[in-house]
Design a protein around this motif. Sequence first.
Motif, PDB file in Angstrom:
ATOM      1  N   VAL A 158      95.155 -11.923 105.527  1.00 24.80           N
ATOM      2  CA  VAL A 158      95.984 -13.112 105.144  1.00 24.80           C
ATOM      3  C   VAL A 158      97.620 -12.674 104.994  1.00 24.80           C
ATOM      4  CG1 VAL A 158      96.461 -14.863 103.631  1.00 24.80           C
ATOM      5  CG2 VAL A 158      94.096 -14.394 104.232  1.00 24.80           C
ATOM      6  N   PHE A 159      97.656 -11.523 104.371  1.00 27.29           N
ATOM      7  CA  PHE A 159      98.828 -11.151 103.760  1.00 27.29           C
ATOM      8  C   PHE A 159      99.739  -9.963 104.923  1.00 27.29           C
ATOM      9  CE2 PHE A 159      97.134 -12.589  99.872  1.00 27.29           C
ATOM     10  CZ  PHE A 159      98.099 -13.361  99.343  1.00 27.29           C
ATOM     11  N   TYR A 160      98.673  -9.234 105.345  1.00 29.04           N
ATOM     12  CA  TYR A 160      99.351  -8.245 106.411  1.00 29.04           C
ATOM     13  C   TYR A 160      98.862  -8.449 107.940  1.00 29.04           C
ATOM     14  CZ  TYR A 160     100.763  -6.120 101.955  1.00 29.04           C
ATOM     15  OH  TYR A 160     101.539  -5.643 100.785  1.00 29.04           O
ATOM     16  N   LYS A 161      98.163  -9.457 107.978  1.00 23.03           N
ATOM     17  CA  LYS A 161      97.629  -9.874 109.529  1.00 23.03           C
ATOM     18  C   LYS A 161      96.717  -8.500 110.079  1.00 23.03           C
ATOM     19  CE  LYS A 161     100.488 -13.480 109.144  1.00 23.03           C
ATOM     20  NZ  LYS A 161      99.811 -14.694 108.857  1.00 23.03           N
ATOM     21  N   GLU A 162      95.981  -8.139 109.005  1.00 25.10           N
ATOM     22  CA  GLU A 162      95.250  -7.189 109.541  1.00 25.10           C
ATOM     23  C   GLU A 162      93.938  -7.780 110.169  1.00 25.10           C
ATOM     24  OE1 GLU A 162      94.146  -4.699 106.335  1.00 25.10           O
ATOM     25  OE2 GLU A 162      96.270  -3.973 105.751  1.00 25.10           O
ATOM     26  N   LYS A 163      93.609  -7.355 111.447  1.00 22.01           N
ATOM     27  CA  LYS A 163      92.497  -7.649 112.108  1.00 22.01           C
ATOM     28  C   LYS A 163      91.066  -7.336 111.756  1.00 22.01           C
ATOM     29  CE  LYS A 163      94.892  -8.494 116.577  1.00 22.01           C
ATOM     30  NZ  LYS A 163      94.976  -8.279 118.082  1.00 22.01           N
ATOM     31  N   LEU A 164      90.380  -8.384 111.515  1.00 17.03           N
ATOM     32  CA  LEU A 164      88.892  -8.001 111.149  1.00 17.03           C
ATOM     33  C   LEU A 164      87.927  -7.749 112.116  1.00 17.03           C
ATOM     34  CD1 LEU A 164      88.264 -10.509 108.170  1.00 17.03           C
ATOM     35  CD2 LEU A 164      89.416  -8.403 108.028  1.00 17.03           C
ATOM     36  N   ASN A 165      87.241  -6.457 112.029  1.00 12.85           N
ATOM     37  CA  ASN A 165      86.218  -6.409 113.097  1.00 12.85           C
ATOM     38  C   ASN A 165      84.985  -6.980 112.643  1.00 12.85           C
ATOM     39  OD1 ASN A 165      84.860  -4.596 111.164  1.00 12.85           O
ATOM     40  ND2 ASN A 165      85.991  -3.008 111.865  1.00 12.85           N
ATOM     41  N   PRO A 192      81.651  -6.080 111.924  1.00 10.41           N
ATOM     42  CA  PRO A 192      81.079  -5.925 110.717  1.00 10.41           C
ATOM     43  C   PRO A 192      81.861  -6.416 109.526  1.00 10.41           C
ATOM     44  CG  PRO A 192      81.106  -3.796 112.183  1.00 10.41           C
ATOM     45  CD  PRO A 192      81.955  -4.755 112.702  1.00 10.41           C
ATOM     46  N   GLN A 193      83.104  -6.401 109.472  1.00 11.06           N
ATOM     47  CA  GLN A 193      83.779  -6.829 108.218  1.00 11.06           C
ATOM     48  C   GLN A 193      83.685  -8.235 108.262  1.00 11.06           C
ATOM     49  OE1 GLN A 193      87.704  -5.358 109.147  1.00 11.06           O
ATOM     50  NE2 GLN A 193      87.802  -3.580 107.758  1.00 11.06           N
ATOM     51  N   LEU A 194      83.678  -9.021 109.514  1.00  9.13           N
ATOM     52  CA  LEU A 194      83.591 -10.671 109.106  1.00  9.13           C
ATOM     53  C   LEU A 194      82.095 -10.815 108.888  1.00  9.13           C
ATOM     54  CD1 LEU A 194      85.258 -11.437 112.950  1.00  9.13           C
ATOM     55  CD2 LEU A 194      86.182 -12.277 110.528  1.00  9.13           C
ATOM     56  N   ILE A 195      81.041 -10.003 109.259  1.00 10.28           N
ATOM     57  CA  ILE A 195      79.827 -10.369 108.791  1.00 10.28           C
ATOM     58  C   ILE A 195      79.638 -10.140 107.381  1.00 10.28           C
ATOM     59  CG2 ILE A 195      77.148  -9.361 108.937  1.00 10.28           C
ATOM     60  CD1 ILE A 195      78.112  -8.774 112.047  1.00 10.28           C
ATOM     61  N   SER A 196      80.237  -8.876 106.825  1.00 12.67           N
ATOM     62  CA  SER A 196      80.327  -8.744 105.423  1.00 12.67           C
ATOM     63  C   SER A 196      80.760  -9.731 104.408  1.00 12.67           C
ATOM     64  CB  SER A 196      80.960  -7.524 105.148  1.00 12.67           C
ATOM     65  OG  SER A 196      80.170  -6.330 106.012  1.00 12.67           O
ATOM     66  N   VAL A 197      82.053 -10.269 105.032  1.00 17.20           N
ATOM     67  CA  VAL A 197      82.711 -11.371 104.434  1.00 17.20           C
ATOM     68  C   VAL A 197      82.043 -12.682 104.234  1.00 17.20           C
ATOM     69  CG1 VAL A 197      84.800 -13.005 104.322  1.00 17.20           C
ATOM     70  CG2 VAL A 197      85.135 -10.406 104.583  1.00 17.20           C
ATOM     71  N   ALA A 198      81.353 -12.941 105.515  1.00 16.85           N
ATOM     72  CA  ALA A 198      80.558 -14.184 105.752  1.00 16.85           C
ATOM     73  C   ALA A 198      79.259 -13.999 104.739  1.00 16.85           C
ATOM     74  CB  ALA A 198      80.183 -14.339 107.037  1.00 16.85           C
ATOM     75  N   LEU A 199      78.574 -12.914 104.791  1.00 16.18           N
ATOM     76  CA  LEU A 199      77.407 -12.943 103.691  1.00 16.18           C
ATOM     77  C   LEU A 199      77.800 -12.997 102.162  1.00 16.18           C
ATOM     78  CD1 LEU A 199      75.821  -9.538 105.425  1.00 16.18           C
ATOM     79  CD2 LEU A 199      74.699 -12.028 105.192  1.00 16.18           C
ATOM     80  N   ALA A 200      78.962 -12.308 101.999  1.00 17.26           N
ATOM     81  CA  ALA A 200      79.528 -12.602 100.591  1.00 17.26           C
ATOM     82  C   ALA A 200      79.872 -13.983 100.246  1.00 17.26           C
ATOM     83  CB  ALA A 200      80.594 -11.666 100.189  1.00 17.26           C
ATOM     84  N   THR A 201      80.344 -14.682 101.402  1.00 13.78           N
ATOM     85  CA  THR A 201      80.681 -16.117 101.038  1.00 13.78           C
ATOM     86  C   THR A 201      79.493 -16.994 100.589  1.00 13.78           C
ATOM     87  OG1 THR A 201      82.529 -15.816 102.171  1.00 13.78           O
ATOM     88  CG2 THR A 201      81.753 -18.111 101.876  1.00 13.78           C
ATOM     89  N   VAL A 202      78.402 -16.454 101.562  1.00  9.55           N
ATOM     90  CA  VAL A 202      76.907 -17.196 101.449  1.00  9.55           C
ATOM     91  C   VAL A 202      76.414 -16.938 100.047  1.00  9.55           C
ATOM     92  CG1 VAL A 202      74.717 -17.386 102.492  1.00  9.55           C
ATOM     93  CG2 VAL A 202      76.525 -17.211 103.971  1.00  9.55           C
ATOM     94  N   ALA A 203      76.589 -15.753  99.686  1.00  6.98           N
ATOM     95  CA  ALA A 203      75.935 -15.474  98.129  1.00  6.98           C
ATOM     96  C   ALA A 203      76.684 -16.205  97.274  1.00  6.98           C
ATOM     97  CB  ALA A 203      76.218 -13.713  98.202  1.00  6.98           C
ATOM     98  N   VAL A 204      77.919 -16.373  97.115  1.00  6.62           N
ATOM     99  CA  VAL A 204      78.537 -16.927  96.112  1.00  6.62           C
ATOM    100  C   VAL A 204      78.208 -18.515  96.370  1.00  6.62           C
ATOM    101  CG1 VAL A 204      80.792 -17.924  95.223  1.00  6.62           C
ATOM    102  CG2 VAL A 204      80.431 -15.472  95.938  1.00  6.62           C
ATOM    103  N   THR A 205      78.011 -18.914  97.213  1.00  5.19           N
ATOM    104  CA  THR A 205      77.644 -20.448  97.523  1.00  5.19           C
ATOM    105  C   THR A 205      76.305 -20.795  97.164  1.00  5.19           C
ATOM    106  OG1 THR A 205      79.140 -20.531  99.558  1.00  5.19           O
ATOM    107  CG2 THR A 205      77.318 -22.239  99.316  1.00  5.19           C
TER     108      THR A 205
END
Length: 305
Positions: A117-124, A126-139
């Motif tokens: 978001v802040f530094y425009k770093e591209k997510l690969n 595995p990172q996208l999957i990890s963030v998605a899983l964490a979001t599902v966990a919190v939900t």
Amino acid sequence: MTDEVKGVLAMIGACTVWGLSGIYYKLLDDVPPIEILCHRTFWGFIFFLCVLAIQGRLRALPMALNTPRTFGIVAIAAFMISLNWFVFITSIHLDHATEASMGYYIFPLVAVLAGAVFYKEKLNRPQLISVALATVAVTILSFGLQVAPWVALILAFSFAVYGVVKKSLATGPVVSVTAEVAVLSPFAIGWLAVIHSRGEGHFGAELTTTLMLMLAGIITAIPLILFSYAARRVSMASIGLVQYLNPTLQFLVATLIFREVFTLWHAIAFALIWTALAIYTASSWRRGRAARKAARAAATSGTAL
């Protein structure tokens, strides 16, 4: 003993202090979290001043605050870290240590998101999957408990924003943290003066509590110094792996020592988060190894030429 081994040991020491600190703050259960935070801030400032004096670097402190821009950055960082400390101490007092450990588990994933978001770093992938899983966990946890895990979310996001802000500071870690507690100390002293004028302060009322409130500053300072030592000697991949010792110890303390309730919803959420971290860590480790191999190959090629 090599510098890397010393760095890993320092990182383990820092994470162990952080992971077991909940026990310390539980022993101060009779003291309001805001009062503990004020003492943690003030005595941490005194300790860091002593460290800088021993190092002969006291002049570096005013230099870290000498422009409106740097002062503003330090002030934002100070607010974020104080919010993180306050919520963590409060979570221990309110029997939400399990949720606090979740916050520090998901912090690396939130940090990855903050980088995008802040530094425009591209997510690969595995990172996208990890963030998605964490979001599902919190939900899932929010749905199961009928309330959002605010403690975990505030801890993760406040620490992530703290990291983002710190990236724009050119000063070293010890000087920057000293500057942060220097900005916070007048507020801490002011609040302590108010509660003591009302006769509500715990400092000085009983020897053990008084000493523990003073030592809270040292407990804050020592792991930060150890982390700084490790960061200069160990690869970021190794630091990322070892730092999971902190929330793991917090989780074990919460469930085995504090005996907090651990529901099926917690089990599902943590399983998803641990899976996300396994994917994220494996990906980071592979990329780190590939980068080191490429660097060695370039060095070998340069030597051959």
